[in-house]
Design an enzyme around this catalytic site. Structure first.
Site, PDB file in Angstrom:
ATOM      1  N   CYS A 239     -48.603 -61.993 -28.208  1.00 40.52           N
ATOM      2  CA  CYS A 239     -48.372 -62.257 -29.625  1.00 40.52           C
ATOM      3  C   CYS A 239     -47.187 -63.198 -29.816  1.00 40.52           C
ATOM      4  O   CYS A 239     -46.196 -63.116 -29.101  1.00 40.52           O
ATOM      5  CB  CYS A 239     -48.059 -60.949 -30.351  1.00 40.52           C
ATOM      6  SG  CYS A 239     -49.501 -60.000 -30.746  1.00 40.52           S
TER       7      CYS A 239
ATOM      8  N   ARG B 244     -39.365 -62.628 -26.789  1.00 38.52           N
ATOM      9  CA  ARG B 244     -39.771 -61.492 -25.967  1.00 38.52           C
ATOM     10  C   ARG B 244     -39.496 -61.661 -24.475  1.00 38.52           C
ATOM     11  O   ARG B 244     -40.414 -61.769 -23.666  1.00 38.52           O
ATOM     12  CB  ARG B 244     -41.244 -61.166 -26.217  1.00 38.52           C
ATOM     13  CG  ARG B 244     -41.502 -60.832 -27.660  1.00 38.52           C
ATOM     14  CD  ARG B 244     -42.933 -60.454 -27.918  1.00 38.52           C
ATOM     15  NE  ARG B 244     -43.233 -59.089 -27.584  1.00 38.52           N
ATOM     16  CZ  ARG B 244     -44.378 -58.497 -27.865  1.00 38.52           C
ATOM     17  NH1 ARG B 244     -45.308 -59.175 -28.476  1.00 38.52           N
ATOM     18  NH2 ARG B 244     -44.594 -57.247 -27.548  1.00 38.52           N
TER      19      ARG B 244
ATOM     20  N   ARG C 254     -58.134 -57.668 -29.986  1.00 39.27           N
ATOM     21  CA  ARG C 254     -57.233 -57.198 -28.935  1.00 39.27           C
ATOM     22  C   ARG C 254     -56.822 -55.749 -29.167  1.00 39.27           C
ATOM     23  O   ARG C 254     -56.531 -55.031 -28.214  1.00 39.27           O
ATOM     24  CB  ARG C 254     -55.954 -58.055 -28.898  1.00 39.27           C
ATOM     25  CG  ARG C 254     -56.144 -59.451 -28.374  1.00 39.27           C
ATOM     26  CD  ARG C 254     -54.794 -60.145 -28.232  1.00 39.27           C
ATOM     27  NE  ARG C 254     -53.812 -59.213 -27.745  1.00 39.27           N
ATOM     28  CZ  ARG C 254     -52.572 -59.090 -28.187  1.00 39.27           C
ATOM     29  NH1 ARG C 254     -52.130 -59.873 -29.129  1.00 39.27           N
ATOM     30  NH2 ARG C 254     -51.754 -58.197 -27.696  1.00 39.27           N
TER      31      ARG C 254
ATOM     32  N   LYS D 162     -54.135 -48.143 -27.801  1.00 38.90           N
ATOM     33  CA  LYS D 162     -54.066 -49.341 -26.943  1.00 38.90           C
ATOM     34  C   LYS D 162     -52.800 -49.331 -26.094  1.00 38.90           C
ATOM     35  O   LYS D 162     -52.852 -49.554 -24.881  1.00 38.90           O
ATOM     36  CB  LYS D 162     -54.088 -50.605 -27.812  1.00 38.90           C
ATOM     37  CG  LYS D 162     -53.721 -51.869 -27.058  1.00 38.90           C
ATOM     38  CD  LYS D 162     -53.756 -53.094 -27.926  1.00 38.90           C
ATOM     39  CE  LYS D 162     -52.440 -53.482 -28.553  1.00 38.90           C
ATOM     40  NZ  LYS D 162     -51.431 -54.041 -27.640  1.00 38.90           N
ATOM     41  N   ASN D 163     -51.677 -49.079 -26.735  1.00 38.21           N
ATOM     42  CA  ASN D 163     -50.398 -49.211 -26.021  1.00 38.21           C
ATOM     43  C   ASN D 163     -50.134 -48.080 -25.031  1.00 38.21           C
ATOM     44  O   ASN D 163     -49.161 -48.139 -24.286  1.00 38.21           O
ATOM     45  CB  ASN D 163     -49.238 -49.333 -27.016  1.00 38.21           C
ATOM     46  CG  ASN D 163     -49.213 -50.709 -27.672  1.00 38.21           C
ATOM     47  OD1 ASN D 163     -49.979 -51.589 -27.291  1.00 38.21           O
ATOM     48  ND2 ASN D 163     -48.340 -50.877 -28.655  1.00 38.21           N
TER      49      ASN D 163
ATOM     50  N   ASP E 227     -44.729 -52.250 -35.559  1.00 35.39           N
ATOM     51  CA  ASP E 227     -46.170 -52.534 -35.568  1.00 35.39           C
ATOM     52  C   ASP E 227     -46.864 -52.098 -36.862  1.00 35.39           C
ATOM     53  O   ASP E 227     -48.065 -52.343 -37.029  1.00 35.39           O
ATOM     54  CB  ASP E 227     -46.858 -51.852 -34.369  1.00 35.39           C
ATOM     55  CG  ASP E 227     -46.595 -52.592 -33.065  1.00 35.39           C
ATOM     56  OD1 ASP E 227     -45.991 -53.678 -33.104  1.00 35.39           O
ATOM     57  OD2 ASP E 227     -46.990 -52.064 -32.002  1.00 35.39           O
TER      58      ASP E 227
ATOM     59  N   GLN F 210     -34.791 -57.042 -19.084  1.00 33.90           N
ATOM     60  CA  GLN F 210     -34.487 -55.619 -18.858  1.00 33.90           C
ATOM     61  C   GLN F 210     -35.443 -55.004 -17.823  1.00 33.90           C
ATOM     62  O   GLN F 210     -35.054 -54.116 -17.070  1.00 33.90           O
ATOM     63  CB  GLN F 210     -34.566 -54.820 -20.168  1.00 33.90           C
ATOM     64  CG  GLN F 210     -33.579 -55.281 -21.217  1.00 33.90           C
ATOM     65  CD  GLN F 210     -32.149 -55.179 -20.735  1.00 33.90           C
ATOM     66  OE1 GLN F 210     -31.671 -54.116 -20.332  1.00 33.90           O
ATOM     67  NE2 GLN F 210     -31.445 -56.297 -20.738  1.00 33.90           N
TER      68      GLN F 210
HETATM   69  C1  UD1 Z   1     -44.182 -52.810 -27.146  1.00 35.90           C
HETATM   70  C2  UD1 Z   1     -45.549 -52.721 -27.770  1.00 35.90           C
HETATM   71  C3  UD1 Z   1     -45.576 -53.514 -29.079  1.00 35.90           C
HETATM   72  C4  UD1 Z   1     -44.454 -53.049 -30.012  1.00 35.90           C
HETATM   73  C5  UD1 Z   1     -43.114 -53.048 -29.285  1.00 35.90           C
HETATM   74  C6  UD1 Z   1     -41.997 -52.428 -30.112  1.00 35.90           C
HETATM   75  C7  UD1 Z   1     -46.982 -52.481 -25.843  1.00 35.90           C
HETATM   76  C8  UD1 Z   1     -48.028 -53.078 -24.957  1.00 35.90           C
HETATM   77  N1  UD1 Z   1     -46.512 -53.255 -26.822  1.00 35.90           N
HETATM   78  O1  UD1 Z   1     -43.936 -54.176 -26.852  1.00 35.90           O
HETATM   79  O2  UD1 Z   1     -46.845 -53.293 -29.704  1.00 35.90           O
HETATM   80  O3  UD1 Z   1     -44.371 -53.926 -31.108  1.00 35.90           O
HETATM   81  O4  UD1 Z   1     -43.201 -52.293 -28.061  1.00 35.90           O
HETATM   82  O5  UD1 Z   1     -42.316 -51.131 -30.459  1.00 35.90           O
HETATM   83  O6  UD1 Z   1     -46.615 -51.330 -25.678  1.00 35.90           O
HETATM   84  N2  UD1 Z   1     -36.422 -57.159 -25.137  1.00 35.90           N
HETATM   85  C9  UD1 Z   1     -35.510 -57.906 -24.420  1.00 35.90           C
HETATM   86  N3  UD1 Z   1     -35.571 -57.877 -23.056  1.00 35.90           N
HETATM   87  C10 UD1 Z   1     -36.495 -57.173 -22.378  1.00 35.90           C
HETATM   88  C11 UD1 Z   1     -37.436 -56.420 -23.109  1.00 35.90           C
HETATM   89  C12 UD1 Z   1     -37.374 -56.432 -24.487  1.00 35.90           C
HETATM   90  O7  UD1 Z   1     -34.657 -58.581 -25.000  1.00 35.90           O
HETATM   91  O8  UD1 Z   1     -36.505 -57.202 -21.144  1.00 35.90           O
HETATM   92  C13 UD1 Z   1     -36.357 -57.128 -26.608  1.00 35.90           C
HETATM   93  C14 UD1 Z   1     -37.592 -57.760 -27.273  1.00 35.90           C
HETATM   94  O9  UD1 Z   1     -37.470 -59.157 -27.373  1.00 35.90           O
HETATM   95  C15 UD1 Z   1     -37.596 -57.050 -28.602  1.00 35.90           C
HETATM   96  C16 UD1 Z   1     -37.074 -55.648 -28.265  1.00 35.90           C
HETATM   97  O10 UD1 Z   1     -36.411 -55.780 -27.021  1.00 35.90           O
HETATM   98  O11 UD1 Z   1     -36.701 -57.677 -29.480  1.00 35.90           O
HETATM   99  C17 UD1 Z   1     -38.131 -54.577 -28.143  1.00 35.90           C
HETATM  100  O12 UD1 Z   1     -39.181 -55.062 -27.330  1.00 35.90           O
HETATM  101  P1  UD1 Z   1     -40.050 -54.098 -26.408  1.00 35.90           P
HETATM  102  O13 UD1 Z   1     -39.825 -52.681 -26.763  1.00 35.90           O
HETATM  103  O14 UD1 Z   1     -39.862 -54.513 -24.998  1.00 35.90           O
HETATM  104  O15 UD1 Z   1     -41.513 -54.495 -26.833  1.00 35.90           O
HETATM  105  P2  UD1 Z   1     -42.753 -54.565 -25.877  1.00 35.90           P
HETATM  106  O16 UD1 Z   1     -42.600 -53.537 -24.828  1.00 35.90           O
HETATM  107  O17 UD1 Z   1     -42.990 -55.972 -25.480  1.00 35.90           O
END
Ligand code: UD1
Length: 430
Positions: free
Chosen positions: A118, A123, A400, A22-23, A308, A127
């Protein structure tokens, strides 16, 4: 609303094929935007999040068609008519934010609703915006939407505050069409980021360092769909979930069409519980051998233990004899499955980001409520292992991210069916 009904206590046995990830599918389908023309993507899983992605592509003017009887998806990005990801799509799927980079690269402007998805922590997307700003985009936030604009992307060097997965994907998907070189330090190393980069390279992008913490992108003026279909990598989280179900039920399961090299940290923990783990190039077998042992798990960015898989492994720990500890370092608020596991007789204490599980070797069936995608999977695994009947409610989360979960579990001998909440039970499985 649908629920899953499980008559637990049967050891799962047999083999089941992993679906496409999925991801990886979501960012790749969305990244087709950067190369005008007809794309063919293979091994696309049939999931609600994929439907949401295709509907989002449709809304911006890019139609798609699933080839009958196969997992080949055709997406036509010859024309992009709109550059907006509206709230009604984004609220269902947080990953919709991935359109930001590709739309800015292709159109020079984008309007994207702030994400939902979720309920695991706040989140933010700071960044994503910081990286795209470094490439020459400007943003304003208004009425729940991010408005982005650029007069032309230019390469830049940047360091992310944390190795965000979708953030890295958004920035790479824009930088491929920037003027000059982009260097992303502290980039995410997840296999799904690597798969996206491989796809972009197949379109003609110049990317080095995918899978390391520094990704270097040499911008090119244009990209085009490759002659051959691009095949999505296997879903390591789905694979790990079925392996946890094998451990939890005292079973013996082989997942085929997968890639053991993507699951090192998960397989190490399953071995630590006392299970036998055997791999070939594309299969993983997990067999339980008597009582499971407690484990210590700390979630980390790849190649560390994936957040995950934390919930599913916590279910395994509930069925072990002895104490386990889970430290969640990626997301706040990601122990919501613990409260439901308590209802099934688990003993779990939570202090801050650490959960201590006092395993007593058994769980008892009960109605439980799924709160997010992986928590739902953990509750299904718990139901399979528990004595008696478990109703897992709110399974739209599972739809999902897990392709045909009920069918796959039935194939492994699970007594699992789908029914309606507050009503009828679905056809029971053998
Ligand atoms: C992706 C995956 C999700 C997985 C996660 C961590 C997809 C569609 N989803 O989610 O299944 O659980 O990686 O492996 O690929 N953060 C910030 N600022 C930002 C971005 C992130 O503070 O701009 C923080 C988030 O709140 C979190 C951490 O960084 O604490 C990691 O999040 P991130 O790697 O961005 O997760 P996703 O990409 O949303």
């Amino acid at each position: 609303m649908d629920k899953i009904v499980i008559e637990g206590g049967r050891a799962l046995r047999g083999s089941v094929a992993a679906s496409g990830a999925k991801n990886a599918a979501l960012p790749i389908l969305i990244a087709t935007i950067v190369a005008p023309g007809e794309h063919r993507i293979a091994n696309v899983p049939y999931l609600a999040d994929v439907s949401s992605t295709l509907s989002l592509l449709g809304r911006i003017g890019c139609p798609s068609l699933a080839e009958e009887g196969s997992k080949l998806m055709r997406v036509d990005t010859s024309r992009v008519a709109f550059s907006e990801a509206p709230y009604d799509v984004v609220r269902k799927m947080r990953a919709s934010v991935l359109v930001l980079g590709p739309l800015l690269a292709r159109m020079g402007h984008a309007k994207v609703s702030l994400p939902g998805g979720c309920a695991i922590g706040t989140r933010p997307i700071d960044q994503h915006l910081k990286g795209l700003e470094a490439l020459g985009c400007t943003f304003k936030l208004e009425g729940g939407y991010v408005y982005g604009r650029t007069e032309g992307l230019r390469g830049a060097e940047m360091t992310l505050d944390m190795p965000t997965v979708t953030g890295t994907e958004n920035i790479v998907s824009a930088a491929v069409l920037a003027d000059g070189t982009t260097v992303i330090h502290n980039a995410a190393k997840e296999p799904e980021v690597v798969d996206l980069c491989r796809f972009l390279v197949a379109l003609g992008a110049r990317i080095e360092g995918a899978g390391t913490d520094t990704i270097v992108i040499e911008g090119v003026p244009r990209l085009a769909p490759p002659a051959r279909p691009y095949r999505i990598c296997p879903d390591r989280i789905e694979t790990g979930t079925y392996l946890c179900a094998a451990a939890a039920t005292g079973g013996d399961v082989t997942v085929t069409d997968t890639d053991p090299t993507l699951l090192g940290a998960v397989l190490d923990k399953l071995r630590a519980t006392g299970c036998t783990v055997e791999t070939t190039a594309s299969t993983i077998r997990v067999a339980a051998n008597g009582p499971l042992r407690g484990i210590d798990v700390t979630t980390e960015p790849y190649p560390g233990f994936p957040t995950d898989m934390q919930a599913q492994l916590m279910t395994v720990a509930c069925l072990a004899e002895g104490e386990s500890r889970f430290c969640e370092t990626i997301f706040e608020n990601r122990f919501m499955h613990a409260a439901e596991l308590l209802r099934m007789g688990a003993r779990i204490e939570i202090h801050g980001n650490t959960a201590t599980v006092h395993g007593n070797g058994k769980l008892v069936g009960s109605p439980v409520m799924a709160s997010d995608l992986r928590a739902s999977a953990a509750l299904v695994v718990a139901g399979l292992a528990a004595q008696g009947t478990t109703d897992v409610l709110r399974i739209y989360h599972l739809d999902r991210g897990y392709e045909d979960m009920v069918g796959k579990l039935q194939k492994l001998g699970g007594n699992v069916s789908r029914g309606e909440e507050g009503g009828k039970k679905g056809a029971s499985a053998a």
